[in-house]
Design a protein around this motif. Sequence first.
Motif, PDB file in Angstrom:
ATOM      1  N   TYR A 183       0.825  -1.211   0.000  1.00 47.37           N
ATOM      2  CA  TYR A 183       0.000   0.000   0.000  1.00 47.37           C
ATOM      3  C   TYR A 183       0.861   1.265   0.000  1.00 47.37           C
ATOM      4  CZ  TYR A 183      -4.609   1.782  -0.307  1.00 47.37           C
ATOM      5  OH  TYR A 183      -5.738   2.362  -0.819  1.00 47.37           O
ATOM      6  N   PRO A 205       4.796   3.901  14.139  1.00 48.21           N
ATOM      7  CA  PRO A 205       6.056   3.270  13.739  1.00 48.21           C
ATOM      8  C   PRO A 205       6.189   3.070  12.224  1.00 48.21           C
ATOM      9  CG  PRO A 205       4.505   1.590  14.439  1.00 48.21           C
ATOM     10  CD  PRO A 205       3.780   2.909  14.553  1.00 48.21           C
ATOM     11  N   THR A 206       7.417   2.853  11.787  1.00 44.44           N
ATOM     12  CA  THR A 206       7.668   2.506  10.384  1.00 44.44           C
ATOM     13  C   THR A 206       8.667   1.361  10.303  1.00 44.44           C
ATOM     14  OG1 THR A 206       8.730   3.198   8.329  1.00 44.44           O
ATOM     15  CG2 THR A 206       9.368   4.396  10.288  1.00 44.44           C
TER      16      THR A 206
HETATM   17  P1  NDP Z   1      -3.680  -4.173   2.360  1.00 47.73           P
HETATM   18  O1  NDP Z   1      -3.547  -5.396   1.563  1.00 47.73           O
HETATM   19  O2  NDP Z   1      -4.031  -4.333   3.813  1.00 47.73           O
HETATM   20  O3  NDP Z   1      -4.698  -3.200   1.645  1.00 47.73           O
HETATM   21  C1  NDP Z   1      -5.263  -2.136   2.345  1.00 47.73           C
HETATM   22  C2  NDP Z   1      -6.605  -2.535   2.966  1.00 47.73           C
HETATM   23  O4  NDP Z   1      -7.068  -1.442   3.747  1.00 47.73           O
HETATM   24  C3  NDP Z   1      -7.712  -2.787   1.948  1.00 47.73           C
HETATM   25  O5  NDP Z   1      -7.687  -4.081   1.419  1.00 47.73           O
HETATM   26  C4  NDP Z   1      -8.946  -2.516   2.777  1.00 47.73           C
HETATM   27  O6  NDP Z   1      -9.363  -3.704   3.454  1.00 47.73           O
HETATM   28  C5  NDP Z   1      -8.462  -1.521   3.845  1.00 47.73           C
HETATM   29  N1  NDP Z   1      -9.090  -0.214   3.641  1.00 47.73           N
HETATM   30  C6  NDP Z   1      -9.931   0.392   4.507  1.00 47.73           C
HETATM   31  N2  NDP Z   1     -10.350   1.558   4.019  1.00 47.73           N
HETATM   32  C7  NDP Z   1      -9.781   1.706   2.805  1.00 47.73           C
HETATM   33  C8  NDP Z   1      -9.866   2.713   1.812  1.00 47.73           C
HETATM   34  N3  NDP Z   1     -10.614   3.814   1.978  1.00 47.73           N
HETATM   35  N4  NDP Z   1      -9.163   2.543   0.674  1.00 47.73           N
HETATM   36  C9  NDP Z   1      -8.401   1.448   0.495  1.00 47.73           C
HETATM   37  N5  NDP Z   1      -8.284   0.453   1.406  1.00 47.73           N
HETATM   38  C10 NDP Z   1      -8.979   0.580   2.560  1.00 47.73           C
HETATM   39  O7  NDP Z   1      -2.312  -3.336   2.269  1.00 47.73           O
HETATM   40  P2  NDP Z   1      -0.887  -3.674   2.882  1.00 47.73           P
HETATM   41  O8  NDP Z   1      -0.927  -4.992   3.533  1.00 47.73           O
HETATM   42  O9  NDP Z   1       0.134  -3.380   1.861  1.00 47.73           O
HETATM   43  O10 NDP Z   1      -0.728  -2.560   4.008  1.00 47.73           O
HETATM   44  C11 NDP Z   1      -1.672  -2.454   5.069  1.00 47.73           C
HETATM   45  C12 NDP Z   1      -1.432  -1.125   5.784  1.00 47.73           C
HETATM   46  O11 NDP Z   1      -0.190  -1.190   6.447  1.00 47.73           O
HETATM   47  C13 NDP Z   1      -1.356   0.072   4.847  1.00 47.73           C
HETATM   48  O12 NDP Z   1      -1.907   1.192   5.474  1.00 47.73           O
HETATM   49  C14 NDP Z   1       0.133   0.265   4.704  1.00 47.73           C
HETATM   50  O13 NDP Z   1       0.491   1.550   4.341  1.00 47.73           O
HETATM   51  C15 NDP Z   1       0.591  -0.074   6.090  1.00 47.73           C
HETATM   52  N6  NDP Z   1       1.992  -0.454   6.196  1.00 47.73           N
HETATM   53  C16 NDP Z   1       2.761   0.258   7.050  1.00 47.73           C
HETATM   54  C17 NDP Z   1       4.054  -0.090   7.255  1.00 47.73           C
HETATM   55  C18 NDP Z   1       4.833   0.621   8.275  1.00 47.73           C
HETATM   56  O14 NDP Z   1       5.949   0.199   8.592  1.00 47.73           O
HETATM   57  N7  NDP Z   1       4.327   1.692   8.864  1.00 47.73           N
HETATM   58  C19 NDP Z   1       4.694  -1.156   6.487  1.00 47.73           C
HETATM   59  C20 NDP Z   1       3.762  -1.911   5.666  1.00 47.73           C
HETATM   60  C21 NDP Z   1       2.463  -1.533   5.505  1.00 47.73           C
HETATM   61  P3  NDP Z   1     -10.937  -3.837   3.875  1.00 47.73           P
HETATM   62  O15 NDP Z   1     -11.723  -3.815   2.605  1.00 47.73           O
HETATM   63  O16 NDP Z   1     -10.977  -5.121   4.590  1.00 47.73           O
HETATM   64  O17 NDP Z   1     -11.246  -2.654   4.747  1.00 47.73           O
END
Ligand code: NDP
Length: 330
Positions: free
Chosen positions: A45, A267-268
């Motif tokens: 994402y 966190p990141t």
């Molecule tokens: P996902 O495969 O989890 O995709 C995002 C999911 O968020 C969607 O499938 C959806 O699931 C949900 N969602 C809820 N509202 C929305 C919206 N308005 N638009 C789009 N999606 C929405 O992604 P990732 O596994 O790649 O990443 C998950 C999260 O973790 C992201 O926010 C990402 O940026 C973050 N992340 C942060 C990291 C860090 O170190 N800080 C590292 C890796 C990822 P549903 O339909 O079930 O609601």
Amino acid sequence: MTTQTQRIVITQTGGPEVMRYEDAVLPDPGPDEIVVEHTAIGLNYIDVYFRTGLYPAPNGVPFTPGNEGAGRVTAVGGEVTGLQAGDRVAYVGPLGSYTRHRIIKADIAVKLPDTIDDETAAAMMLKGMTARYLLRKTFDVRDETTLLFHAAAGGVGLIAGQWAKHLGATAIGTAGSDEKCATALDHGYAHCINYVSQDFVAEVARLTDGAKCDVVFDGVGKATFEGSLDCIKPFGLYASFGNASGAVEAFNLGVLSAKGSLYVTRPTIFAHIATRALLEETANDLIDVVSSGAVKIPIAQRFGLSEVAEAHKALEARTTIGSTVLLPNG
Ligand code: NDP
């Protein structure tokens, strides 16, 4: 000896259509660098945030997106030790992985054991190391822990559910459809709340007999921030690690006292793998739980690299489940 390759380039941030597929030439690696021929590239994402401009690319435009890849080493710089042409590696690193070949610093590469194939590696490194630090660093998840994990059927979510169960915790997930909830329940979650059709705050209160959670892991952001604070016990932790629905807006810190002396962190992954020692600790733990079978890496979507716009559309439309990989030869 230069390398002919193909890559995605963004010259102006915006919608999925701004990603252009083009030919490119790779120079030789520097003394501490290696050339990796990708066999699979992880879709995350965070790639959307850079594409839209929510996160500015550190060196501006043009840039090649992507922070994760797996493949085969094809060349090594003169000062590189411990890696040679032919080795299978995966990495999480700076922007630039949406390409068939790339140059990376040798010290971000992780050699892959035979138990992990290339697609699995590309699907798990960024998401799995994120799940690892969230559950083992951000909060010390144990068997007595009750946690809430938003977007439980997503890439990070399905890994985190299995890992939390492996640690003995009770994991409550949220997801945007009943189908996604069924998948989350198959991947470690004890409960899953469809937060589109149900009030997740009321459901968490019901499922925990009013006790609430020790920690909430929130990668959804804006849409779930407020409700999440109401799902946390006094002295509990809110861990905001993403913004899939938009960034969390500024808030009055007084709300944390009103809800029982809560803690908040943002966190990141990049801080958690910033040194070789941290990277090895994190990656080895991930490789161990995947190799033992405790955590499986579900890849539900595959796209050719040249079709990456379709992959971004699916991710943003919430139609993906688990991990997605991009295939340079697909
Ligand atoms: P996902 O495969 O989890 O995709 C995002 C999911 O968020 C969607 O499938 C959806 O699931 C949900 N969602 C809820 N509202 C929305 C919206 N308005 N638009 C789009 N999606 C929405 O992604 P990732 O596994 O790649 O990443 C998950 C999260 O973790 C992201 O926010 C990402 O940026 C973050 N992340 C942060 C990291 C860090 O170190 N800080 C590292 C890796 C990822 P549903 O339909 O079930 O609601």
